[in-house]
Design an enzyme around this catalytic site. Structure first.
Site, PDB file in Angstrom:
ATOM      1  N   GLY A   1      35.841  42.264  42.767  1.00 16.70           N
ATOM      2  CA  GLY A   1      37.167  42.046  42.183  1.00 16.70           C
ATOM      3  C   GLY A   1      38.283  42.791  42.909  1.00 16.70           C
ATOM      4  N   ALA A   2      38.040  44.058  43.210  1.00 11.49           N
ATOM      5  CA  ALA A   2      39.075  44.877  43.852  1.00 11.49           C
ATOM      6  C   ALA A   2      38.849  44.959  45.364  1.00 11.49           C
ATOM      7  CB  ALA A   2      39.057  46.284  43.262  1.00 11.49           C
TER       8      ALA A   2
ATOM      9  N   GLU B   1      24.210  47.682  38.595  1.00 14.90           N
ATOM     10  CA  GLU B   1      24.683  47.252  39.922  1.00 14.90           C
ATOM     11  C   GLU B   1      24.119  48.197  40.972  1.00 14.90           C
ATOM     12  OE1 GLU B   1      28.956  47.036  39.643  1.00 14.90           O
ATOM     13  OE2 GLU B   1      28.889  45.382  38.235  1.00 14.90           O
TER      14      GLU B   1
ATOM     15  N   ASP C   1      43.553  41.710  21.408  1.00 17.02           N
ATOM     16  CA  ASP C   1      43.458  43.093  21.884  1.00 17.02           C
ATOM     17  C   ASP C   1      43.394  43.992  20.666  1.00 17.02           C
ATOM     18  OD1 ASP C   1      43.912  45.647  23.227  1.00 17.02           O
ATOM     19  OD2 ASP C   1      44.557  44.442  24.927  1.00 17.02           O
TER      20      ASP C   1
ATOM     21  N   ALA D   1      35.205  42.099  34.070  1.00 17.78           N
ATOM     22  CA  ALA D   1      35.487  43.432  33.516  1.00 17.78           C
ATOM     23  C   ALA D   1      34.337  44.388  33.826  1.00 17.78           C
ATOM     24  CB  ALA D   1      35.742  43.313  32.027  1.00 17.78           C
TER      25      ALA D   1
ATOM     26  N   ARG E   1      47.011  44.974  32.100  1.00 21.83           N
ATOM     27  CA  ARG E   1      47.621  44.454  33.343  1.00 21.83           C
ATOM     28  C   ARG E   1      46.921  43.199  33.861  1.00 21.83           C
ATOM     29  NH1 ARG E   1      47.812  49.879  33.908  1.00 21.83           N
ATOM     30  NH2 ARG E   1      49.797  50.803  34.516  1.00 21.83           N
ATOM     31  N   ILE E   2      45.576  43.254  33.946  1.00 23.26           N
ATOM     32  CA  ILE E   2      44.843  42.124  34.530  1.00 23.26           C
ATOM     33  C   ILE E   2      44.879  40.912  33.588  1.00 23.26           C
ATOM     34  CG2 ILE E   2      42.592  41.319  35.382  1.00 23.26           C
ATOM     35  CD1 ILE E   2      42.094  44.291  36.248  1.00 23.26           C
TER      36      ILE E   2
ATOM     37  N   HIS F   1      30.531  42.495  42.394  1.00 19.51           N
ATOM     38  CA  HIS F   1      31.634  43.403  42.036  1.00 19.51           C
ATOM     39  C   HIS F   1      32.666  43.496  43.173  1.00 19.51           C
ATOM     40  CE1 HIS F   1      32.615  47.036  39.231  1.00 19.51           C
ATOM     41  NE2 HIS F   1      33.709  46.467  39.684  1.00 19.51           N
TER      42      HIS F   1
ATOM     43  N   ASP G   1      31.660  38.835  37.861  1.00 12.65           N
ATOM     44  CA  ASP G   1      31.717  39.656  39.068  1.00 12.65           C
ATOM     45  C   ASP G   1      30.976  40.971  38.854  1.00 12.65           C
ATOM     46  OD1 ASP G   1      32.695  40.407  41.661  1.00 12.65           O
ATOM     47  OD2 ASP G   1      34.191  41.672  40.680  1.00 12.65           O
TER      48      ASP G   1
HETATM   49  C1  3PG Z   1      37.795  48.926  39.082  1.00 18.89           C
HETATM   50  O1  3PG Z   1      37.478  49.368  37.981  1.00 18.89           O
HETATM   51  O2  3PG Z   1      38.705  49.434  39.763  1.00 18.89           O
HETATM   52  C2  3PG Z   1      37.131  47.702  39.621  1.00 18.89           C
HETATM   53  O3  3PG Z   1      36.105  47.277  38.788  1.00 18.89           O
HETATM   54  C3  3PG Z   1      36.620  47.893  41.023  1.00 18.89           C
HETATM   55  O4  3PG Z   1      35.583  48.814  41.117  1.00 18.89           O
HETATM   56  P1  3PG Z   1      35.112  49.311  42.552  1.00 18.89           P
HETATM   57  O5  3PG Z   1      36.189  50.212  43.084  1.00 18.89           O
HETATM   58  O6  3PG Z   1      33.845  50.069  42.319  1.00 18.89           O
HETATM   59  O7  3PG Z   1      34.927  48.122  43.424  1.00 18.89           O
END
Ligand code: 3PG
Length: 310
Positions: free
Chosen positions: A282-283, A259, A168, A229, A148-149, A280, A254
């Site tokens: 990203g989301a 971490e 892939d 990723a 998807r990403i 981190h 990211d």
């Molecule tokens: C994920 O795998 O959904 C993303 O890397 C985000 O991770 P996080 O919810 O720990 O921020």
């Protein structure tokens, strides 16, 4: 009453939806492993993000545990084998953060190409340095992992005028054709022609340190590497070596193998003038977290509804 423990920060709509549907919810973001081990035995379900590591020990202590919900995509922090052995269901929200992660990927790409962070740092120190960057237009982008990403990154990067190459382990020809991308048969070939390489694979034993001292030597000189990723998809030492030996123009990521960061290599990477490392995020947008909360809440509710009917 079904008891749900949430151990990481989530959008409040998740808590509200579960409560509204009759669940008892304990919201304990940031809980430490030893405390989690002590209390996990009281819960039917647990909701986590990447911070909480669901190890075999935790799964075994979860005597009532029936469901592990990952509020996000990656399942690398969950011992899936142990969960399967115990008959515990694992759900996630793979479609939730696609836009957010893809946008950050493009943002990091542009920032790395134009040296935004490096030159901004100089300006903060009083130096007006009008140094060259590079354009992305007309450059080759190699996307490793076309889920998807990866596919959304392809769409956005095409609109910047980049030539898209993808790799892939599964057959992605149909998607590639639809998006005007070319599938390359080997990692080596893709790495050798790419001006920008971006990683969108899950962390598994096969992708661990996929970018290492051998593969970094396959890169075209002056390439940019982007990693939104997982940190452990790259070997930190190999990336540093690539930066210091004229292979990588920049590394923007990211994610880190640890971490928060732990090793000297990770510290050196963070401080390097030609890296951009974010914590981190990203989301970490309101939109993605909201979407994830709704997807996960629905999956938890449906799971317990159908188990009650069985
Ligand atoms: C994920 O795998 O959904 C993303 O890397 C985000 O991770 P996080 O919810 O720990 O921020």
């Amino acid at each position: 009453m079904v008891k749900v423990l949430i151990t990481d920060k989530v959008d409040q709509s998740l808590v509200e939806m579960l409560k509204k549907n009759g669940f008892e919810v304990d919201y304990r973001p940031g809980i430490k492993t030893d405390e989690l081990l002590k209390i996990i035995g009281d819960y039917d379900a647990i909701v986590v993000r990447s911070r909480t590591k669901i190890t075999r020990e935790i799964i075994e202590a979860g005597k009532r545990l029936k469901l592990i919900a990952r509020a996000g995509v990656g399942l690398d922090n969950i011992d899936l084998t142990a969960a399967r052995e115990k008959g515990i269901e694992v759900v996630n929200a793979p479609e939730g953060p696609t836009e957010s992660v893809a946008e950050l990927t493009i943002g990091l790409m542009i920032a790395a190409a134009r040296r935004v962070v490096e030159l901004n740092m100089k300006l903060r120190q009083g130096e007006w340095v009008k140094d060259y960057g590079i354009e992305l237009f007309g450059k080759n982008l190699f996307i490793i992992g076309f889920g998807r990403i990866g596919r959304r990154v392809a769409e956005l990067a095409s609109s910047l005028g980049m030539n898209i190459y993808v790799y892939d382990v599964v057959d992605v020809t149909t998607y590639a054709e639809k998006l005007g991308a070319k599938v390359v048969k080997s990692l080596e070939h893709g790495l050798s022609i790419a001006d920008v390489v971006t990683l969108h694979v899950p962390l598994t034993k096969d992708t661990y340190h996929m970018i290492n001292f051998d593969t970094i030597k396959m890169f075209k000189k002056g390439a940019i590497l982007i990693n939104t990723a997982r940190g452990a998809v790259v070997d930190c030492e190999a990336v540093l070596w690539g930066l210091e030996n004229g292979i990588l123009y920049a590394y923007a990521a990211d994610v880190l193998e640890n971490e928060p960061p732990k090793t000297t290599c990770e510290q050196r990477l963070i401080q390097h003038p030609r890296t951009i490392i974010t914590p981190h995020i990203g989301a970490q947008t309101r939109e993605a977290q909201r979407r994830i909360a709704l997807i996960v809440a629905e999956k938890i509710i449906n799971f317990f509804k159908s188990s009650a009917e069985r």
